[in-house]
Motif scaffolding. Structure first.
Motif, PDB file in Angstrom:
ATOM      1  N   SER B 111      44.505  40.624  41.439  1.00 23.75           N
ATOM      2  CA  SER B 111      43.542  41.725  41.549  1.00 23.75           C
ATOM      3  C   SER B 111      42.309  41.467  40.679  1.00 23.75           C
ATOM      4  CB  SER B 111      44.198  43.034  41.132  1.00 23.75           C
ATOM      5  OG  SER B 111      44.582  42.969  39.780  1.00 23.75           O
ATOM      6  N   PRO B 114      38.642  38.632  43.219  1.00 26.24           N
ATOM      7  CA  PRO B 114      38.697  39.091  44.616  1.00 26.24           C
ATOM      8  C   PRO B 114      39.129  37.974  45.554  1.00 26.24           C
ATOM      9  CG  PRO B 114      36.452  39.178  43.722  1.00 26.24           C
ATOM     10  CD  PRO B 114      37.325  38.764  42.617  1.00 26.24           C
ATOM     11  N   THR B 115      39.968  38.338  46.501  1.00 28.88           N
ATOM     12  CA  THR B 115      40.490  37.341  47.440  1.00 28.88           C
ATOM     13  C   THR B 115      39.372  36.873  48.372  1.00 28.88           C
ATOM     14  OG1 THR B 115      42.541  38.565  47.357  1.00 28.88           O
ATOM     15  CG2 THR B 115      42.341  36.923  49.072  1.00 28.88           C
ATOM     16  N   GLN B 116      39.315  35.557  48.622  1.00 27.46           N
ATOM     17  CA  GLN B 116      38.276  35.002  49.485  1.00 27.46           C
ATOM     18  C   GLN B 116      38.448  35.487  50.921  1.00 27.46           C
ATOM     19  OE1 GLN B 116      40.012  33.222  47.325  1.00 27.46           O
ATOM     20  NE2 GLN B 116      38.453  32.532  45.870  1.00 27.46           N
ATOM     21  N   SER B 117      37.314  35.642  51.607  1.00 30.03           N
ATOM     22  CA  SER B 117      37.380  36.180  52.967  1.00 30.03           C
ATOM     23  C   SER B 117      38.121  35.224  53.898  1.00 30.03           C
ATOM     24  CB  SER B 117      35.977  36.461  53.495  1.00 30.03           C
ATOM     25  OG  SER B 117      35.218  35.280  53.435  1.00 30.03           O
ATOM     26  N   ILE B 120      41.616  36.241  53.551  1.00 29.74           N
ATOM     27  CA  ILE B 120      41.857  37.561  54.151  1.00 29.74           C
ATOM     28  C   ILE B 120      41.985  37.426  55.666  1.00 29.74           C
ATOM     29  CG2 ILE B 120      40.809  39.806  54.600  1.00 29.74           C
ATOM     30  CD1 ILE B 120      39.793  39.788  51.778  1.00 29.74           C
ATOM     31  N   THR B 132      41.326  47.312  51.299  1.00 26.41           N
ATOM     32  CA  THR B 132      39.910  47.051  51.545  1.00 26.41           C
ATOM     33  C   THR B 132      39.140  46.900  50.237  1.00 26.41           C
ATOM     34  OG1 THR B 132      39.795  49.409  51.897  1.00 26.41           O
ATOM     35  CG2 THR B 132      39.662  48.020  53.848  1.00 26.41           C
ATOM     36  N   ASP B 133      39.564  47.621  49.192  1.00 25.52           N
ATOM     37  CA  ASP B 133      38.974  47.387  47.872  1.00 25.52           C
ATOM     38  C   ASP B 133      39.544  46.095  47.328  1.00 25.52           C
ATOM     39  OD1 ASP B 133      37.661  49.836  47.919  1.00 25.52           O
ATOM     40  OD2 ASP B 133      39.484  50.859  47.244  1.00 25.52           O
ATOM     41  N   ARG B 134      38.667  45.138  47.064  1.00 25.23           N
ATOM     42  CA  ARG B 134      39.184  43.813  46.718  1.00 25.23           C
ATOM     43  C   ARG B 134      39.809  43.773  45.332  1.00 25.23           C
ATOM     44  NH1 ARG B 134      36.088  39.322  49.982  1.00 25.23           N
ATOM     45  NH2 ARG B 134      36.115  40.432  51.954  1.00 25.23           N
ATOM     46  N   THR B 135      39.536  44.786  44.524  1.00 26.46           N
ATOM     47  CA  THR B 135      40.117  44.756  43.181  1.00 26.46           C
ATOM     48  C   THR B 135      41.269  45.756  43.046  1.00 26.46           C
ATOM     49  OG1 THR B 135      38.399  46.271  42.509  1.00 26.46           O
ATOM     50  CG2 THR B 135      38.043  43.952  42.021  1.00 26.46           C
ATOM     51  N   VAL B 188      48.401  42.564  43.921  1.00 30.44           N
ATOM     52  CA  VAL B 188      47.829  43.144  45.128  1.00 30.44           C
ATOM     53  C   VAL B 188      48.971  43.436  46.104  1.00 30.44           C
ATOM     54  CG1 VAL B 188      46.185  42.795  47.003  1.00 30.44           C
ATOM     55  CG2 VAL B 188      45.776  41.733  44.775  1.00 30.44           C
ATOM     56  N   ASN B 213      42.301  51.502  43.154  1.00 26.83           N
ATOM     57  CA  ASN B 213      41.235  50.674  42.628  1.00 26.83           C
ATOM     58  C   ASN B 213      40.776  51.233  41.296  1.00 26.83           C
ATOM     59  OD1 ASN B 213      39.127  49.021  42.209  1.00 26.83           O
ATOM     60  ND2 ASN B 213      37.981  49.585  44.047  1.00 26.83           N
TER      61      ASN B 213
END
Lengths: 152, 473
Positions: B111, B114-117, B120, B132-135, B188, B213
């Motif tokens: 967390s 942020p996870t790379q797109s 995802i 949807t909140d990356r953190t 996460v 978040n």
């Protein structure tokens, strides 16, 4: 050999027909008796008796022999069919071959009767009774061979 | 004899490698090599189990999952990176190609980064959804560690997971004593789609956990991403080719700091007093999860398959004939082994689970349970006997055994089933039901013979009379 076989035949009528037919050869032209029977008022019993008498008198001995054999085939065929209805048709090929043996034999015998009947002489002028009988024996042997094969 | 020898050789090979059942080349993707020290215990464990580890940064040019079109590594471990992208060598398509080529992937999320797109969209492809909140991270106000997260409640303590179903083997229960705690710090949570039968949650969040978040810190959480057991903390996916993909929601749980750290469970829902300090079992649990992902446990192998006629003398029977006849009695045997860390052992399914054989042409005509008849040192032999159906055609002996956490078995052996030959039917007199009709034919033939004899014996009608008779009519 042959007379012994005839004695074993279950129908007693064959014995009587044989006796009658020995004289019957001479009594074929007794056809007028049917004319006589039709003239008067008679009970149905008398009519049936008259027809029977006339048949016995007017039919050649070999034709009578054919009739006896055909009725024997009908009895055997009906017995097999009734058994099939009551006891079920397994194995079906056995029923088919047993039943078709009697039916086929009946058809072959019927054609022998048609071809050897003296009254159809005009229609089968090219087929002598001997030739018809030889055809009959040949056809019957093929039928028996087929049936025995089919029942396995 | 030869196959025993090959088994011996295989066993020797396994001892030499003493690693995964599918190769030991492991690529670890991490951004900076300095981070290696954070995972030194975990990576040390992997090396001790015989893995050949290659470290690469996602930015480096040398990262390549494929070399000349073939898989360059057997396993891939992705640790979280701070960079925005993972580069052209780790696109979702290439990662999926890697899975399709039989490679295993262990993906860790965090967390704090942020996870790379790219990751995802790879997860979306597999029907695994991230918040949807990356953190966003998973918190639990009832099962947190009072030592390290007394305020934040974001270090979730969990017991060892139960089996997903009672008839499944549980590879992750450790010694099975209970009372252990797995620390899941700042992880996460994922939710899983319902449509994929290949997904299995390995570790679910406790009932009181939720995802939130910390950045938008408001009074109370409205509309959380997911709550309770909806949240999967560790998710596994086993593809149809038995390649394995695992998502660990918290990379931190693999760090040295949490291997054997002291934790203390908070007051539970039941209101019981806080328990005493215990050591986390993260190290053992990480070994099991990683071992499963990298094909060290839960891998099944089919040995010999044998089928033969079950009629008459056993000596003169052909093994695995190409053709059977309808209504033949057939026996089928299959040999199964299971890989356990460094060797093949006898495979035994959990109680209540059945191994089945299908004898099928398009659809199964038989589906029979296989019975265990023999156990060797490294395999079990299963058998069943049955009568071939009264239907000729091309049939398959099919063993289709697919269970969560066990590699897939789909074995098909095709045979022809022919009908009776002409001379294989029972003779008519053997069947008592045919006797009435046999006698029917006999009576007809005898009657016909008698008729012919009588006909020949009887005197022909003189021709003269017939003509005169005809005249009368």
């Amino acid at each position: 050999m042959a007379p012994k076989r005839s004695a074993r035949e279950p129908t007693p009528s064959s014995a009587t027909t044989a006796q009658i037919s020995s004289t019957g050869a001479g009594s074929v032209p007794v056809v007028p008796s049917s004319k006589k029977a039709a003239s008067a008022n008679q009970s149905p019993q008398d009519i049936a008796l008259g027809i029977w008498k006339n048949y016995l008198d007017a039919t050649p001995q070999r034709t009578k022999l054919i009739d006896v054999f055909m009725s024997f085939l009908v009895v055997v065929g009906v017995l097999q069919f009734v058994y099939c209805v009551i006891a079920g048709n397994y194995p079906f090929n056995a029923f088919l071959s047993g039943f078709s043996a009697t039916v086929g034999q009946f058809v072959l015998t019927a054609s022998l009767r048609i071809q050897t009947n003296v009254e159809n002489k005009a229609e089968f002028s090219s087929v002598s009774p001997e030739r018809a009988f030889a055809d009959y024996v040949f056809g019957s042997l093929i039928l028996h061979f087929f049936c025995v094969n089919f029942i396995n | 004899m030869r196959w025993i020898l090959s088994f011996l050789l295989l066993g020797l090979l396994a001892v030499v490698q003493a690693a995964s059942s599918s190769g030991n080349k492991l690529l670890v993707v991490l951004e900076e090599l300095a981070e290696k020290s954070k995972y030194s215990k975990y990576l040390g464990d992997l090396e001790a189990r015989g893995f050949e580890i290659t470290f690469e940064s996602p930015k480096s040019d040398k990262v390549a999952l494929f070399e000349l079109g073939a898989r360059a590594y057997d396993h891939l471990l992705i640790l979280p990176a701070k960079s925005k992208g993972l580069g052209p060598q780790l696109t979702p398509k290439l990662l999926l190609d890697f899975i399709n080529a039989g490679g295993n992937i262990l993906l860790t999320l965090s967390s704090s980064t942020p996870t790379q797109s790219a990751l995802i969209s790879l997860l979306l492809e597999l029907d695994i959804h991230l918040p949807t909140d990356r953190t966003a991270l998973v918190v639990d106000h009832f099962n947190y560690d009072t030592i390290s997260a007394a305020e934040q409640h974001d270090v979730v303590l969990l017991p060892r997971p139960d089996a997903v179903r009672s008839d499944l083997k549980n590879f992750f229960k450790g010694a099975g004593k209970g009372g252990e705690a797995i620390a899941f710090p700042r992880g996460v949570g994922q939710t899983l789609g319902n449509n994929s039968p290949l997904l299995t949650p390995l570790l679910r969040a406790p009932r009181t956990a939720y995802s939130y978040n910390p950045k938008d810190d408001v009074e109370g959480v409205e509309d959380p991403f997911a709550v309770g057991q909806q949240l999967s903390l560790i998710t596994t996916m086993q593809a149809r080719n038995s390649a394995r993909f695992t998502v660990i929601g918290s990379s931190e749980m693999l760090e040295d700091a949490w291997f054997g750290a002291k934790v203390q469970r908070s007051q539970g829902l039941s209101g019981a007093a806080a328990s005493k300090e215990i050591k986390t079992s993260n190290q053992e649990f990480a070994k099991e999860v990683t071992g499963w992902t990298f094909n060290e446990i839960g891998v099944l192998k089919v040995g010999k398959i044998e089928h033969h006629l079950n009629e008459g003398e056993a000596a003169d029977q052909v093994i695995n004939p190409k053709i059977y006849r309808v209504k033949n009695d057939i026996t089928y045997k299959i040999e199964l082994s299971e890989y356990q860390w460094d060797r093949w052992v006898a495979f035994n399914p959990e109680a209540g689970d059945d191994l089945q054989l299908e004898f099928s042409m398009l659809s199964p005509f038989h589906r029979l349970p296989l019975k265990l008849i023999y156990t060797t040192t490294n395999s079990t032999i299963w058998t069943t006997s049955f009568k071939a159906p009264d239907q000729h055609g091309i049939f398959n002996f099919k063993v289709n055994y697919k269970r969560p956490f066990l590699s897939n078995i789909e074995e098909k052996n095709t045979v022809t089933v022919r009908h009776f030959a002409h001379d294989e039917w029972p003779r008519s007199w053997v069947i008592s039901g045919a006797w009435p009709w046999i006698s029917g034919i006999a009576v007809t033939v005898v009657g016909w013979t008698a008729f012919v004899a009588l006909w020949l014996w009887s005197k022909p009608v003189p021709l003269k009379l017939t003509t005169s008779g005809k005249k009368v009519v």
